[in-house]
Design a protein around this motif. Structure first.
Motif, short mmCIF file in Angstrom:
data_model
loop_
_atom_site.label_atom_id
_atom_site.label_comp_id
_atom_site.label_asym_id
_atom_site.label_seq_id
_atom_site.Cartn_x
_atom_site.Cartn_y
_atom_site.Cartn_z
N PHE A 270 0.81 -1.21 0.01
CA PHE A 270 0.02 -0.13 -0.04
C PHE A 270 0.74 1.37 -0.09
O PHE A 270 0.54 2.34 -0.81
CB PHE A 270 -1.02 0.07 1.37
CG PHE A 270 -2.09 -0.92 1.18
CD1 PHE A 270 -2.94 -0.98 0.04
CD2 PHE A 270 -2.48 -1.44 2.26
CE1 PHE A 270 -3.79 -1.87 -0.07
CE2 PHE A 270 -3.48 -2.37 2.12
CZ PHE A 270 -4.23 -2.69 1.11
N GLY B 1 0.89 3.79 -2.98
CA GLY B 1 0.20 5.15 -2.75
C GLY B 1 1.30 6.18 -3.18
O GLY B 1 1.02 7.16 -3.76
N LEU C 113 -5.50 10.85 -3.15
CA LEU C 113 -5.64 9.31 -2.89
C LEU C 113 -4.64 8.61 -2.60
O LEU C 113 -4.42 7.60 -1.90
CB LEU C 113 -6.35 8.85 -3.96
CG LEU C 113 -6.80 7.39 -4.17
CD1 LEU C 113 -7.87 7.26 -3.31
CD2 LEU C 113 -7.38 7.09 -5.46
N GLY C 114 -3.35 9.02 -3.50
CA GLY C 114 -2.06 8.39 -3.27
C GLY C 114 -1.46 8.58 -1.94
O GLY C 114 -0.80 7.63 -1.09
N LEU D 143 -3.66 6.35 0.56
CA LEU D 143 -3.04 5.07 0.73
C LEU D 143 -1.73 4.73 1.21
O LEU D 143 -1.57 3.62 1.97
CB LEU D 143 -3.12 4.72 -0.83
CG LEU D 143 -2.99 3.06 -1.14
CD1 LEU D 143 -4.28 2.30 -0.69
CD2 LEU D 143 -2.98 2.81 -2.57
N ALA D 144 -0.70 5.57 1.16
CA ALA D 144 0.53 5.64 1.55
C ALA D 144 0.33 5.57 3.24
O ALA D 144 0.95 4.85 4.06
CB ALA D 144 1.39 6.61 1.28
#
Length: 162
Positions: free
Chosen positions: A15, A19, A46-47, A50-51
């Motif tokens: 992830f 991300g 979003l990245g 997610l990270a």
């Protein structure tokens, strides 16, 4: 640092990497602000989200004790090959490969190909069930993408429609 859950640690790492990659790639676009968002704003946020989720999962994997370390199992090579192959086949059937002389077969044929090849990844294969599923997916995709959204891409093989 001792990893207490290998599955969670490597899932969090995945992830974090995906991300981070999306966030880094989004910086090539105009990001803008929260009030005036540019084309890179959503993929960047979003990245980053997610990270952050990946980092939290990795941290949890090093702190929370699990039974026997929650090891990672064997790779499911058969499933990986069939699922990736089905997606590649979908792309080739949808658009064709002119450099190799393969014509575009269209959306309907591509969905049938995708469904039949992806269903081979399972432990059992029932032709009748897969055919019904492919028909429902093809009809639904035609309704959603061609009829409702009016997207322009080949629906039928080029040698049929001309």
């Amino acid at each position: 640092m001792k990893i207490k859950s290998h599955k969670d640690f490597f899932a969090g790492l995945m992830f974090l990497a995906v991300g981070g990659g999306f966030a880094w790639g989004a910086t090539t676009y105009s990001v803008g602000t929260g009030a005036r968002m540019g084309p890179g704003y959503f993929p960047l946020m979003l990245g980053v989200l997610l990270a952050i989720i990946g980092a939290v999962i990795m941290f949890k994997a090093t702190v929370v004790e699990t039974v026997d370390g929650d090891p990672i199992g064997k790779w499911a090579w058969k499933q990986i090959v069939f699922i990736i192959g089905a997606n590649l086949l979908f792309g080739v059937l949808l658009a064709g490969l002119p450099s190799f002389g393969i014509p575009a077969m269209g959306l309907i044929v591509a969905i049938y190909g995708l469904t039949f090849v992806a269903s081979l990844a399972g432990s059992q294969f029932n032709f009748k069930e897969v055919f019904v599923l492919a028909t429902i997916l093809a009809a639904g995709s035609y309704g959603a993408f061609v009829w409702a959204l009016n997207l322009q891409f080949p629906v039928w093989p080029s040698f049929i429609v001309g």
